[in-house]
Design an enzyme around this catalytic site. Structure first.
Site: not given
Length: 285
Positions: A176, A189
């Site tokens: 990401s 995350y």
């Protein structure tokens, strides 16, 4: 695609459901022009029921691959994806379960190989995220769960798949933009996504002699079920507006990166790399 905002919406469960989103993400690869890049191949895509995983699975099918998709419990989305893959004349196996469980990973790979005959491409894509405004208050259980799904599950899936992958196979991991830019409310995350970058680079080096390529994709803000399942309605409505292109991307705009990395003809000289479909953010690294 024009600048956009989305209708305010949120989902009270994670992972989210694509069937409940308004508007639905563009994840059917409807304008993709296939050329048989993956003819005769078999792919396994975790989180293949919706969002980026769905677009990747359908794109692979359009390029000639049979596809196994893994999902947690989003049965309606998974069956929709399966129908779209089969409409391309390809076989599809949809398996429900938790990739945070090493036993499930072993059984899922076994079922895929038994049903589809082999395994050539592994896409580690499934993930979850949970907003926490104050890290001092983050629940221990949340951190453990996020790591178990996002990076430990990726390791268990890869461990299960490796005995079946031969020379020329490909592993593609979804990281990401948060691995590179960080995120103050998604610290656990973002940390898992940073670990995925290191995992991708290390695994690539480990598999060089076996001639198995390992690469990653680091999407920016993409319109997927993870967004309304993670954020409140107002934040969801503005998703992607801070990107240089001033909009969120669609799964169909990300899937071509995976098709490129899965194709030995196209990306034979790439391993240990990460592609960045993120709407124009320059992250380096």
């Amino acid at each position: 695609m024009a600048d956009q905002t989305f209708p305010p919406q949120a989902q009270a469960h994670q992972p989210g459901r694509e069937a409940e989103m308004q508007p639905r993400p563009a994840s059917a690869m409807e304008t993709w022009q296939p050329s048989g890049k993956l003819a005769g191949k078999v792919a396994l895509v975790t989180g293949g029921d919706s969002g980026i995983g769905r677009a990747v699975a359908i794109g692979f099918a359009k390029e000639g691959a049979d596809v196994a998709i893994l999902y947690l419990d989003e049965t309606e989305d998974a069956q929709d994806t399966r129908r779209r893959i089969e409409a391309e004349g390809r076989r599809c196996l949809a398996v429900a379960g938790d990739i945070g469980d090493p036993g499930f990973c072993q059984q899922a790979v076994k079922r895929a190989v038994e049903r589809l005959g082999r395994l050539d491409i592994l896409v580690n894509n499934a993930a979850e995220q949970h907003v926490c405004e104050d890290f001092a208050e983050i629940p221990v259980e949340q951190v453990e769960r996020t790591f178990r799904t996002n990076i430990l599950g990726m390791m268990w899936m890869t461990k299960a798949a490796l005995p079946h992958l031969l020379e020329g196979s490909a592993i593609i991991n979804t990281t990401s933009i948060t691995a590179y830019k960080g995120n103050p409310t998604l610290i656990d995350y973002a940390s898992t996504k940073g670990a995925i970058v290191a995992f991708t680079r290390s695994l690539s080096a480990a598999l060089e002699k076996r001639k198995i390529r390992v690469n990653g994709v680091a999407p920016g803000p993409i319109w997927t079920p993870l967004i309304p399942a993670s954020f409140d309605a107002d934040r969801t409505a503005q998703h992607g507006s801070g990107a240089p292109m001033e909009r969120a991307g669609q799964p169909d705009e990300v899937a071509p990166s995976y098709i490129f990395l899965a194709s030995a003809a196209d990306s034979s000289y790439m391993s240990g790399q990460v592609l960045h479909p993120n709407g124009g953010s320059v992250v380096n690294g």
